[in-house]
Design a protein around this motif. Structure first.
Motif, PDB file in Angstrom:
ATOM      1  N   UNK A 197      15.676  16.972  32.371  1.00 54.86           N
ATOM      2  CA  UNK A 197      16.543  17.991  32.484  1.00 54.86           C
ATOM      3  C   UNK A 197      17.932  17.219  32.173  1.00 54.86           C
ATOM      4  N   UNK A 198      18.865  17.625  31.320  1.00 56.16           N
ATOM      5  CA  UNK A 198      20.020  17.076  30.887  1.00 56.16           C
ATOM      6  C   UNK A 198      21.223  17.202  32.353  1.00 56.16           C
ATOM      7  N   UNK A 199      21.660  16.029  32.374  1.00 58.90           N
ATOM      8  CA  UNK A 199      22.698  15.919  33.313  1.00 58.90           C
ATOM      9  C   UNK A 199      23.943  14.831  32.850  1.00 58.90           C
ATOM     10  N   UNK A 200      24.989  15.143  33.625  1.00 60.37           N
ATOM     11  CA  UNK A 200      26.070  14.027  33.501  1.00 60.37           C
ATOM     12  C   UNK A 200      26.610  13.780  34.909  1.00 60.37           C
ATOM     13  N   UNK A 201      27.001  12.530  35.108  1.00 56.75           N
ATOM     14  CA  UNK A 201      27.511  12.000  36.272  1.00 56.75           C
ATOM     15  C   UNK A 201      28.942  11.819  36.190  1.00 56.75           C
ATOM     16  N   UNK A 202      29.883  12.040  37.263  1.00 57.46           N
ATOM     17  CA  UNK A 202      31.129  11.891  37.187  1.00 57.46           C
ATOM     18  C   UNK A 202      31.654  11.092  38.601  1.00 57.46           C
ATOM     19  N   UNK A 203      31.831  10.048  38.232  1.00 52.51           N
ATOM     20  CA  UNK A 203      32.343   9.117  39.729  1.00 52.51           C
ATOM     21  C   UNK A 203      33.585   8.573  39.376  1.00 52.51           C
ATOM     22  N   UNK A 204      34.370   8.459  40.528  1.00 48.45           N
ATOM     23  CA  UNK A 204      35.617   7.560  40.304  1.00 48.45           C
ATOM     24  C   UNK A 204      35.491   6.094  40.957  1.00 48.45           C
ATOM     25  N   UNK A 205      34.464   5.658  41.449  1.00 42.13           N
ATOM     26  CA  UNK A 205      34.254   4.442  42.022  1.00 42.13           C
ATOM     27  C   UNK A 205      33.678   3.636  40.726  1.00 42.13           C
ATOM     28  N   UNK A 206      33.971   2.460  40.352  1.00 35.14           N
ATOM     29  CA  UNK A 206      33.608   1.448  39.324  1.00 35.14           C
ATOM     30  C   UNK A 206      32.177   1.139  39.550  1.00 35.14           C
ATOM     31  N   UNK A 207      31.815   0.746  40.827  1.00 33.43           N
ATOM     32  CA  UNK A 207      30.380   0.331  41.070  1.00 33.43           C
ATOM     33  C   UNK A 207      29.354   1.550  40.618  1.00 33.43           C
ATOM     34  N   UNK A 208      30.010   2.489  41.031  1.00 38.07           N
ATOM     35  CA  UNK A 208      28.775   3.710  41.066  1.00 38.07           C
ATOM     36  C   UNK A 208      28.690   4.140  39.293  1.00 38.07           C
ATOM     37  N   UNK A 209      29.858   3.948  38.475  1.00 37.91           N
ATOM     38  CA  UNK A 209      29.768   3.940  37.037  1.00 37.91           C
ATOM     39  C   UNK A 209      28.989   2.908  36.405  1.00 37.91           C
ATOM     40  N   UNK A 210      29.340   1.763  36.754  1.00 40.86           N
ATOM     41  CA  UNK A 210      28.562   0.477  36.292  1.00 40.86           C
ATOM     42  C   UNK A 210      26.838   0.622  36.519  1.00 40.86           C
ATOM     43  N   UNK A 211      26.589   1.227  37.774  1.00 41.08           N
ATOM     44  CA  UNK A 211      25.234   1.384  38.053  1.00 41.08           C
ATOM     45  C   UNK A 211      24.501   2.486  37.116  1.00 41.08           C
ATOM     46  N   UNK A 212      25.310   3.616  36.836  1.00 41.50           N
ATOM     47  CA  UNK A 212      24.747   4.585  36.054  1.00 41.50           C
ATOM     48  C   UNK A 212      24.526   4.243  34.573  1.00 41.50           C
ATOM     49  N   UNK A 213      25.510   3.227  34.032  1.00 39.14           N
ATOM     50  CA  UNK A 213      25.554   2.878  32.774  1.00 39.14           C
ATOM     51  C   UNK A 213      24.224   1.892  32.551  1.00 39.14           C
TER      52      UNK A 213
END
Length: 304
Positions: free
Chosen positions: A81-97
């Protein structure tokens, strides 16, 4: 004309100071360039994420990429399934990337962020998984304000905030820690059940949660929970989803849309046509039981 090196001690000190100052200025300039480059790359990534979402017409927005958000993303990816993540925390963003997910580094409680993410343009659901209930309330309020019809599922860490999340516009509120404790308390001492729970916690691929549909005329239609024999089938029954008004007499009933979820129903609970049995166990055991129900139903239809 060649420049000779300083001959005196004072001259050497001055030369060393000038060299160090030059290196410091050079390092400062390089750091500015690198920072500008990184900011530009972040902006490019954000634009790329928004552009990708604009091309989709059916996706889910996950707000927050902590432990709960990561498990949800992994399951959605498994289900393709298609999804997108929105996070204001840099740690979460880096892990998702690092995991290759579409991610936006921003505050999901802001109208502009959710609008650009496509809450009114392709998104079918918003899942609020932040570890802070206040954050989840704000995201829920924003999402419901922007799209009155979208499905919003929110995490609640404290029982006292469940009502607030519903008032903010959540369609469903999940309490992961309370659910885990309730399941463990209900099924402790039952080996099959405990194996299934541990399997899901440790993400063993052969342990899954599935649903079994009760067809009219199938051999389980009209049977009691005890009669079906889930333990003998190496399955654990989590609950029954039913729209049958006759089931209202049973305890542990939780209202859903036009239905009720009966958690850990009693042995004398009778299942009927249209009910959904929510079970956990090994994948092959669920598939085998499902095939039995389907085969029995088809034979019944053929005899008619």
């Amino acid at each position: 004309m060649a420049i000779s090196p300083p001959q005196t001690t004072g001259g050497r000190v001055v030369a060393m100071v000038l060299i160090l100052l030059g290196l410091g200025i050079l390092s400062f300039l390089i750091s500015i360039i690198v920072a500008a480059f990184n900011e530009e790359m972040d902006e490019l990534r954000e634009h790329s994420a928004y552009a990708e979402l604009n091309r989709l017409d059916d996706f889910i927005i996950i707000c927050g990429f902590g432990r709960v958000g990561q498990h949800i993303a992994a399951q959605l990816e498994k289900d393709q399934l298609h999804f997108a993540i929105i996070d204001s925390r840099e740690a979460g963003v880096l892990k998702a990337r690092r995991l290759g997910y579409v991610v936006i580094h921003a505050d999901a409680s802001k109208n502009s962020v959710m609008q650009e993410a496509g809450i009114n343009n392709g998104a079918r659901a918003v899942i609020c998984t932040a570890g802070d209930d206040v954050v989840n309330v704000y995201i829920t309020l924003t999402s419901r304000h922007l799209n009155p019809d979208i499905k919003i599922i929110s995490r609640a860490n404290n029982q006292g905030n469940v009502k607030k999340l519903y008032q903010a516009g959540a369609s469903n509120v999940i309490q992961p820690f309370e659910i885990a404790a309730m399941v463990a308390a209900e099924y402790i001492g039952q080996p099959v059940a405990f194996e299934a729970i541990l399997g899901i916690i440790h993400e063993q691929s052969h342990i899954i949660m599935g649903t079994l549909y009760v067809y009219s005329g199938s051999f389980i239609d009209g049977m009691t929970i005890a009669g079906i024999g889930f333990e003998q089938r190496k399955l654990m029954l989590i609950g029954v989803i039913s729209a049958n008004a006759m089931q209202g007499k049973y305890k542990n009933s939780y209202p859903l849309q036009n239905q009720h979820f009966y958690f850990n129903p009693e042995p004398h609970f009778v299942v009927g046509d249209g009910d959904l049995l929510v079970v956990m166990g090994r994948e092959y055991a669920i598939d085998y039981f499902r095939d039995q129900i389907e085969e029995n139903r088809l034979k019944g239809v053929g005899r008619r």
